[in-house]
Design a protein around this motif. Sequence first.
Motif, PDB file in Angstrom:
ATOM      1  N   THR A  94      29.386  35.962 -49.803  1.00  0.00           N
ATOM      2  CA  THR A  94      28.508  37.088 -49.848  1.00  0.00           C
ATOM      3  C   THR A  94      28.706  38.417 -49.684  1.00  0.00           C
ATOM      4  OG1 THR A  94      27.663  36.536 -47.765  1.00  0.00           O
ATOM      5  CG2 THR A  94      26.700  35.175 -49.267  1.00  0.00           C
ATOM      6  N   GLY A  95      29.765  38.589 -48.909  1.00  0.00           N
ATOM      7  CA  GLY A  95      30.170  40.025 -48.469  1.00  0.00           C
ATOM      8  C   GLY A  95      29.358  40.496 -47.432  1.00  0.00           C
ATOM      9  N   SER A  96      28.785  39.601 -46.664  1.00  0.00           N
ATOM     10  CA  SER A  96      27.875  40.438 -45.786  1.00  0.00           C
ATOM     11  C   SER A  96      27.606  39.729 -44.532  1.00  0.00           C
ATOM     12  CB  SER A  96      26.430  40.276 -46.440  1.00  0.00           C
ATOM     13  OG  SER A  96      25.434  40.873 -45.601  1.00  0.00           O
ATOM     14  N   ARG A  97      27.447  40.181 -43.516  1.00  0.00           N
ATOM     15  CA  ARG A  97      27.052  39.925 -42.118  1.00  0.00           C
ATOM     16  C   ARG A  97      25.814  39.194 -42.266  1.00  0.00           C
ATOM     17  NH1 ARG A  97      29.636  42.427 -37.472  1.00  0.00           N
ATOM     18  NH2 ARG A  97      27.784  42.902 -36.725  1.00  0.00           N
ATOM     19  N   TYR A  98      25.389  38.376 -41.095  1.00  0.00           N
ATOM     20  CA  TYR A  98      23.891  37.920 -41.109  1.00  0.00           C
ATOM     21  C   TYR A  98      23.072  38.654 -40.156  1.00  0.00           C
ATOM     22  CZ  TYR A  98      23.197  36.324 -36.281  1.00  0.00           C
ATOM     23  OH  TYR A  98      22.817  36.519 -34.925  1.00  0.00           O
ATOM     24  N   ARG A  99      21.748  38.676 -40.741  1.00  0.00           N
ATOM     25  CA  ARG A  99      20.749  39.675 -40.180  1.00  0.00           C
ATOM     26  C   ARG A  99      20.232  38.748 -39.131  1.00  0.00           C
ATOM     27  NH1 ARG A  99      17.356  41.657 -44.418  1.00  0.00           N
ATOM     28  NH2 ARG A  99      19.067  43.599 -44.895  1.00  0.00           N
ATOM     29  N   LYS A 100      19.461  37.485 -39.627  1.00  0.00           N
ATOM     30  CA  LYS A 100      18.887  36.759 -38.641  1.00  0.00           C
ATOM     31  C   LYS A 100      18.893  35.148 -39.223  1.00  0.00           C
ATOM     32  CE  LYS A 100      14.476  38.018 -41.203  1.00  0.00           C
ATOM     33  NZ  LYS A 100      13.190  38.576 -40.993  1.00  0.00           N
ATOM     34  N   LEU A 101      18.638  34.337 -38.212  1.00  0.00           N
ATOM     35  CA  LEU A 101      18.743  32.844 -38.616  1.00  0.00           C
ATOM     36  C   LEU A 101      18.162  32.065 -37.731  1.00  0.00           C
ATOM     37  CD1 LEU A 101      20.877  31.469 -36.340  1.00  0.00           C
ATOM     38  CD2 LEU A 101      22.399  32.497 -37.583  1.00  0.00           C
ATOM     39  N   SER A 102      17.916  30.850 -38.209  1.00  0.00           N
ATOM     40  CA  SER A 102      17.173  29.708 -37.206  1.00  0.00           C
ATOM     41  C   SER A 102      18.175  28.442 -37.480  1.00  0.00           C
ATOM     42  CB  SER A 102      15.828  29.413 -37.773  1.00  0.00           C
ATOM     43  OG  SER A 102      14.962  30.452 -37.352  1.00  0.00           O
TER      44      SER A 102
ATOM     45  N   GLU B 177      23.704  28.246 -32.214  1.00  0.00           N
ATOM     46  CA  GLU B 177      23.306  27.321 -30.920  1.00  0.00           C
ATOM     47  C   GLU B 177      22.289  27.803 -30.168  1.00  0.00           C
ATOM     48  OE1 GLU B 177      25.332  23.904 -29.981  1.00  0.00           O
ATOM     49  OE2 GLU B 177      24.602  24.539 -32.152  1.00  0.00           O
ATOM     50  N   LYS B 178      22.229  29.048 -30.021  1.00  0.00           N
ATOM     51  CA  LYS B 178      21.058  29.858 -29.291  1.00  0.00           C
ATOM     52  C   LYS B 178      19.803  29.428 -30.034  1.00  0.00           C
ATOM     53  CE  LYS B 178      19.799  34.350 -27.330  1.00  0.00           C
ATOM     54  NZ  LYS B 178      20.321  33.862 -25.885  1.00  0.00           N
ATOM     55  N   SER B 179      19.714  29.534 -31.126  1.00  0.00           N
ATOM     56  CA  SER B 179      18.437  29.032 -31.959  1.00  0.00           C
ATOM     57  C   SER B 179      17.934  27.831 -31.612  1.00  0.00           C
ATOM     58  CB  SER B 179      18.645  29.576 -33.346  1.00  0.00           C
ATOM     59  OG  SER B 179      17.558  29.108 -34.392  1.00  0.00           O
ATOM     60  N   ARG B 180      19.052  26.939 -32.017  1.00  0.00           N
ATOM     61  CA  ARG B 180      18.681  25.484 -31.659  1.00  0.00           C
ATOM     62  C   ARG B 180      18.277  24.954 -30.346  1.00  0.00           C
ATOM     63  NH1 ARG B 180      21.426  20.700 -30.543  1.00  0.00           N
ATOM     64  NH2 ARG B 180      23.330  21.843 -29.597  1.00  0.00           N
ATOM     65  N   ASN B 181      18.977  25.594 -29.452  1.00  0.00           N
ATOM     66  CA  ASN B 181      18.839  25.265 -27.965  1.00  0.00           C
ATOM     67  C   ASN B 181      17.643  25.677 -27.600  1.00  0.00           C
ATOM     68  OD1 ASN B 181      20.943  23.371 -27.645  1.00  0.00           O
ATOM     69  ND2 ASN B 181      22.266  25.079 -27.633  1.00  0.00           N
ATOM     70  N   GLU B 182      17.125  27.129 -27.988  1.00  0.00           N
ATOM     71  CA  GLU B 182      16.093  27.787 -27.524  1.00  0.00           C
ATOM     72  C   GLU B 182      14.797  27.655 -28.631  1.00  0.00           C
ATOM     73  OE1 GLU B 182      17.120  31.783 -26.480  1.00  0.00           O
ATOM     74  OE2 GLU B 182      18.777  31.114 -25.400  1.00  0.00           O
ATOM     75  N   HIS B 183      15.038  26.699 -29.664  1.00  0.00           N
ATOM     76  CA  HIS B 183      13.980  26.712 -30.557  1.00  0.00           C
ATOM     77  C   HIS B 183      13.137  28.045 -31.047  1.00  0.00           C
ATOM     78  CE1 HIS B 183      14.197  22.757 -29.225  1.00  0.00           C
ATOM     79  NE2 HIS B 183      14.181  22.920 -27.868  1.00  0.00           N
ATOM     80  N   ARG B 184      14.185  29.091 -31.449  1.00  0.00           N
ATOM     81  CA  ARG B 184      13.731  30.410 -32.011  1.00  0.00           C
ATOM     82  C   ARG B 184      14.581  30.881 -32.843  1.00  0.00           C
ATOM     83  NH1 ARG B 184      15.607  34.965 -29.552  1.00  0.00           N
ATOM     84  NH2 ARG B 184      17.136  34.567 -27.929  1.00  0.00           N
ATOM     85  N   MET B 185      14.050  31.687 -33.659  1.00  0.00           N
ATOM     86  CA  MET B 185      14.875  32.612 -34.368  1.00  0.00           C
ATOM     87  C   MET B 185      15.621  33.587 -33.684  1.00  0.00           C
ATOM     88  SD  MET B 185      13.813  35.100 -37.675  1.00  0.00           S
ATOM     89  CE  MET B 185      12.950  33.834 -38.397  1.00  0.00           C
TER      90      MET B 185
END
Length: 414
Positions: free
Chosen positions: A206-214, A405-413
Amino acid sequence: MSNSDNSGRKPVSVVAIGAGNRAGKYIHYILKNPDMARLVGIVEPNDLRRSHMASVAGLPEECCFADWHDFFATERRADAVMICTPDRMHFEQCMAAMEKGYHVLLEKPVARTPEECRAIVEGANRHGVTVSVCHVLRYHPYFEKMKEIARSGSLGKIVSVNHRASVGIDRAAHSYVRGIWRREDTSNPMILSKCCHDLDFLVWLTGSRYRKLSSFGSLRWFRAEEAPEGSAPRCISCNVEENCPFSAVNLYRTRREWIANFDVPYGKTIGEVIEEELEHGRFGRCVYHCDNTVVDHQVVAMEMENDVTVTMSMDCFTLHDNRETHICLTGGEIFGNERAIEVFHFRSGRREVFDFSHLCGKPFHAGADLRLVEDFLKAVTDPTRNVRTELEEAIESHRICFAAEKSRNEHRMV
């Protein structure tokens, strides 16, 4: 494999830290291309592996070390090191190597925390050394072609990507339930140890960094409470082994698969080693009665900084051990399953197929492992040349893994 001319330059001297499966592949390139590199040392705590590799490479005892601390306590004796050790050792060994002025070919993952990754980047800059990360997908003809098509502009702009990493039940049971990557506290979360390759490919594509994720996932199945009635701690003495898809007896004794890393001491046969493993070793354990903690399925959904959306799923419960990618673009779409790439053009209805089935099962990831080493060696001999797996970009995949992992464990975006 080498299509290059070293232009009269002195071969790069290399010390291998670790003498397992991955190191063996990279050492193969060095031994086959003495004009490019020379192996001048081995660091490996396993006596059998160290002596075997030294014998293959023709190294005297004084060039072999059992403890990596002892090696780094000596004067610098090579241009570069290859770090192919367990995940938990990468950071300390890489920092020690850079401090000594060694260039580093670093097996993935780079390190276990964002802070450690950043420290390695800063260390490489401070000491002026090349650190190349072994993200092998960047060197594979299939993945190169997929990126080339997607980024060519012939199908417009990328809008979304859906990628699936099918781990396969055999690999999952061997490596992530019974094997060295089974626990987060001694290795890494599975998303990092297994799929930083995949996420690096998606960043590269994609030639891009990530902005946000879940991210979502768990250790759903390989737990004691899911064990079938009548199961035993070891497959060899289990009443339900004959019907279990995760049987170690079937995998190792009957099919003789996933045994390449079983060490065979002098005077023993591989058959005897398998039986000892089934009776007493970690690979003979029931998958429901291990001490594993890593997930057995996980999904990551991302929005990239260029507004492309990406989903990646990691699935252990598959018969296939491969990767599938679907790319949606403004002027067409691309499907790939590692055997072939199909391209569809919206306006013309034209369909193109690029066949890679002849590469399936080819050694050294169809030569990608060897090209990776060659790229690193060329960068070491030519300071103006950048490696394809440049460190700063390569750790973006790790940044995604840590955030997932932060998203998965903390249940948030994140």
